[in-house]
Design an enzyme around this catalytic site. Sequence first.
Site, PDB file in Angstrom:
ATOM      1  N   ASP A  94      -6.673  -7.451  14.048  1.00 59.86           N
ATOM      2  CA  ASP A  94      -6.282  -8.797  14.461  1.00 59.86           C
ATOM      3  C   ASP A  94      -7.086  -9.269  15.669  1.00 59.86           C
ATOM      4  OD1 ASP A  94      -5.106  -6.851  16.050  1.00 59.86           O
ATOM      5  OD2 ASP A  94      -3.056  -7.526  15.719  1.00 59.86           O
TER       6      ASP A  94
ATOM      7  N   ASP B  99       0.820  -1.214   0.000  1.00 52.94           N
ATOM      8  CA  ASP B  99       0.000   0.000   0.000  1.00 52.94           C
ATOM      9  C   ASP B  99       0.853   1.263   0.000  1.00 52.94           C
ATOM     10  OD1 ASP B  99      -2.418  -1.253  -0.093  1.00 52.94           O
ATOM     11  OD2 ASP B  99      -3.038  -0.811   1.957  1.00 52.94           O
TER      12      ASP B  99
END
Length: 496
Positions: free
Chosen positions: A241, A93
Amino acid sequence: MIIETTIIIIYTISLLLIFMYALAQLNLLLNYLSAKKKVDNSPKFDFSNPEEIPFVTIQLPVYNEMYVMERLLDNIAQIDYPREKLEIQVLDDSTDETVETTRAHVEKLAATGLDIKHITRIDRTGFKAGALKEGLVVAKGEFIAIFDSDFLPQTDWLYRTVPYFKDEKIGVVQTRWGHLNRNYSILTKIQAFALDAHFTLEQVGRNSKGHFINFNGTAGLWRKTCIYDAGNWEGDTLTEDLDLSYRAQLKNWKFKYLEDVETPAELPIVISAARSQQFRWNKGGAENFRKMLGRVLKSENISAKTKMHGLLHLLNSTMFLNVLLVGVLSIPMLYIKNEYTHLKPYFYVMSFFVVSSIIFFVCYWFMYKNIYGGGFKNFIRYIGMFFIFFSIAMGFSLHNSIAVLEGHWGKKSEFVRTPKFNISSLKEGWKKNKYIKKSISIHVIFEGLLMLYFAFGMYSAFIVGDQGGDFGLFPFHLMLFLGFGFVFVKSITSKV
């Protein structure tokens, strides 16, 4: 008396919450010690049989990682696993020149026969979670290994982790983080100290009894079907996460934590990098508490004890707010104690809660001994390390409390990456790192004021009371003074 009563109530509630958290840590210690005595008889794939070796995709989510990309790619290229069963996705990214240098390096590795792809996005929606989700669409692997850019797994990492997926109920295998630069500075030492406690005491203590644990964002493996079954990656919190981990476990997937498999990584070496990482972790934890509280409480699949540990796990970061409240209110409490003599029985009862610090001291000693070994000399070193760790952790309490409050209030913010350094390769020094945050947060000014405030607290010990002072809180105020002083001075002096 209304102000004094309010102070006493808030102070008491905060102490009680810290004590509850300490008791939970003690329970995890007992679980940990019990787990160390057990032999792991988990079913495993037989890798001597080629038919049992599954296809694995390694995902490397990266963003502007100039100083560590070459090291990362060269390390991952050395992973020992059948080439026909391995795919590597570089989920890039980046918005700077590293896009082109990474693409060139990936092409060079691909020319050797390695199945490695450079995947970029125009729209960074969802940040890391979005990149992982997009890569998953084209991932060929049945299992997905994830490594952040500063992690360097050993060549046999997949052979030591993938076999545990023989149990079809296992959705995640997580390994223990190691620290490449543990002894670089006081800052890296205290970060390692805190992370070691999490990766020994907490992860083993929870996992061994079937309580919820979390995938730590890196150095672990997911079963692809588990990701999809849990609802896939979502970018509405800063700790995607932890979010996916809870959704997966609420769907009855099991997690396997491997303490014996260490995956080395680099700790932030400047305080601005550590601050951004701490802010993201603590705000994300509070965001997940908001998101998961109802789901955990309503779940009929988990025991009351697992629910309790789960809620305390999600409230981990909120302990910083309790510590800050206790610290700030302890000075007016010192004056209240000596002005209202009829409250002495209350203060005798409150002194009991010093046992919280004793519990933390005992719990962390077992973690420290597990890594450095026992013996008198190491115990003396541990006492010093514990004092330093606790002081600096309290020095971060204002910064982290702001993160926690933003998380609980639902204030959204961007995913701010932690700058990576690869310090050994920077011959001109870390100050040349282009990603270091240059501005000083307004929070730093208040940390400096709190340093002075707790200096006043130490002075107060000499002037309150009629018997030559009251020094019961002096050690506490000294630690707060040193902690806030360290964070303030390092934040000011580490600017470039």
